[in-house]
Design a protein around this motif. Structure first.
Motif, PDB file in Angstrom:
ATOM      1  N   HIS A 131       0.827  -1.213   0.000  1.00 45.11           N
ATOM      2  CA  HIS A 131       0.000   0.000   0.000  1.00 45.11           C
ATOM      3  C   HIS A 131       0.855   1.255   0.000  1.00 45.11           C
ATOM      4  N   ALA A 132       2.085   1.162  -0.494  1.00 43.96           N
ATOM      5  CA  ALA A 132       2.983   2.302  -0.454  1.00 43.96           C
ATOM      6  C   ALA A 132       2.433   3.457  -1.281  1.00 43.96           C
ATOM      7  N   GLN A 133       2.654   4.661  -0.797  1.00 39.23           N
ATOM      8  CA  GLN A 133       2.221   5.846  -1.535  1.00 39.23           C
ATOM      9  C   GLN A 133       2.972   5.937  -2.858  1.00 39.23           C
ATOM     10  N   ILE A 134       4.255   5.620  -2.832  1.00 42.35           N
ATOM     11  CA  ILE A 134       5.047   5.512  -4.053  1.00 42.35           C
ATOM     12  C   ILE A 134       5.335   4.035  -4.248  1.00 42.35           C
ATOM     13  N   ASP A 135       4.715   3.431  -5.234  1.00 45.69           N
ATOM     14  CA  ASP A 135       4.810   1.991  -5.432  1.00 45.69           C
ATOM     15  C   ASP A 135       5.669   1.703  -6.651  1.00 45.69           C
ATOM     16  N   VAL A 136       6.958   1.448  -6.416  1.00 47.85           N
ATOM     17  CA  VAL A 136       7.870   1.082  -7.489  1.00 47.85           C
ATOM     18  C   VAL A 136       7.900  -0.435  -7.574  1.00 47.85           C
ATOM     19  N   LEU A 137       7.464  -0.991  -8.668  1.00 47.51           N
ATOM     20  CA  LEU A 137       7.366  -2.442  -8.797  1.00 47.51           C
ATOM     21  C   LEU A 137       8.753  -3.078  -8.833  1.00 47.51           C
ATOM     22  N   GLN A 138       8.838  -4.295  -8.257  1.00 49.27           N
ATOM     23  CA  GLN A 138      10.100  -5.024  -8.190  1.00 49.27           C
ATOM     24  C   GLN A 138      10.040  -6.244  -9.098  1.00 49.27           C
ATOM     25  N   HIS A 139      11.117  -6.492  -9.808  1.00 47.30           N
ATOM     26  CA  HIS A 139      11.132  -7.585 -10.776  1.00 47.30           C
ATOM     27  C   HIS A 139      10.923  -8.943 -10.119  1.00 47.30           C
ATOM     28  N   ASP A 140      11.532  -9.172  -8.960  1.00 45.42           N
ATOM     29  CA  ASP A 140      11.509 -10.493  -8.351  1.00 45.42           C
ATOM     30  C   ASP A 140      10.616 -10.573  -7.119  1.00 45.42           C
TER      31      ASP A 140
END
Length: 209
Positions: A131-140
């Motif tokens: 639920h992060a305000q800034i959601d940077v997706l992670q590959h793994d």
């Protein structure tokens, strides 16, 4: 390659315990478990499998494993005791699955696998990570951790962990024995004065304090 040296620090890791037993005849165990199936709910049994002397061999070993956890965690209690237990059967090619759930009124829960079959999944309990305000997706990164199933494996985990099983589509029945536990005997008497207890786990899930 990273340009700088660094140390990765795991914070508040969650520990599961995996044990394995290659001495149990799982085919013979399944035949015994069939006698415990609940006619009103054919895929599962009554919740007192551990109280039946027919399964002393399995639960004597499970109790030894629980004692190992008490020692490893350095818990101030006499023991962890099985408070309820049941078997589940997902019939062949039925596509049966279990929805995400946790086990209330339990400290650790466990599942013993009599057969291979659909794996068990555990949800990431750190919901803030999703639920992060800034959601940077992670590959793994995946919010589910999957544990494969094999006969003789016993997996014990904190009961508050949400878990589920994937649909079972194999051409054989998937059999497991699951259980919940509570601390029992003298609890916290060496480390506290105001949060101590003495708990006896009786049959048919009656708890005397």
């Amino acid at each position: 390659m990273p340009k700088n040296n660094f140390t990765k620090i795991p914070v508040f890791p969650i520990e599961f315990y995996e044990f394995n037993n290659d001495t149990i005849d799982n085919a013979e165990l399944i035949e015994r478990l069939k006698s415990k199936r609940n006619p009103a709910h054919g895929i599962t049994s009554s919740n007192d499998v551990h109280d039946d002397p027919l399964f002393d061999d399995l639960f004597n070993w499970i109790n030894d494993c629980l004692a190992d956890i008490v020692e490893d965690k350095k818990y101030d209690c006499d023991q962890l005791s099985v408070s309820s237990s049941w078997s589940n059967c997902a019939e062949s090619n039925a596509g049966l699955a279990s929805h995400p759930h946790k086990h209330s009124m339990s400290m650790f829960s466990g599942v013993y696998y009599c057969t291979p079959g659909a794996p068990i999944n555990f949800e990431d309990p750190v919901q803030q990570r999703l639920h992060a305000q800034i959601d940077v997706l992670q590959h793994d990164y995946d919010p589910l951790i999957t544990f494969p199933v094999q006969p003789g494996k016993l997996l014990i985990f904190p009961s508050w962990m949400y878990h589920s099983t994937e649909p079972h589509h194999e051409d054989y029945d998937r059999w497991v024995v699951a259980f919940n536990t509570l601390p029992s005997g003298n609890i916290n008497i060496n480390l506290a004065r105001d949060s101590i207890a003495n708990i006896t786990i009786g049959k048919t899930n009656k708890c005397n304090l």
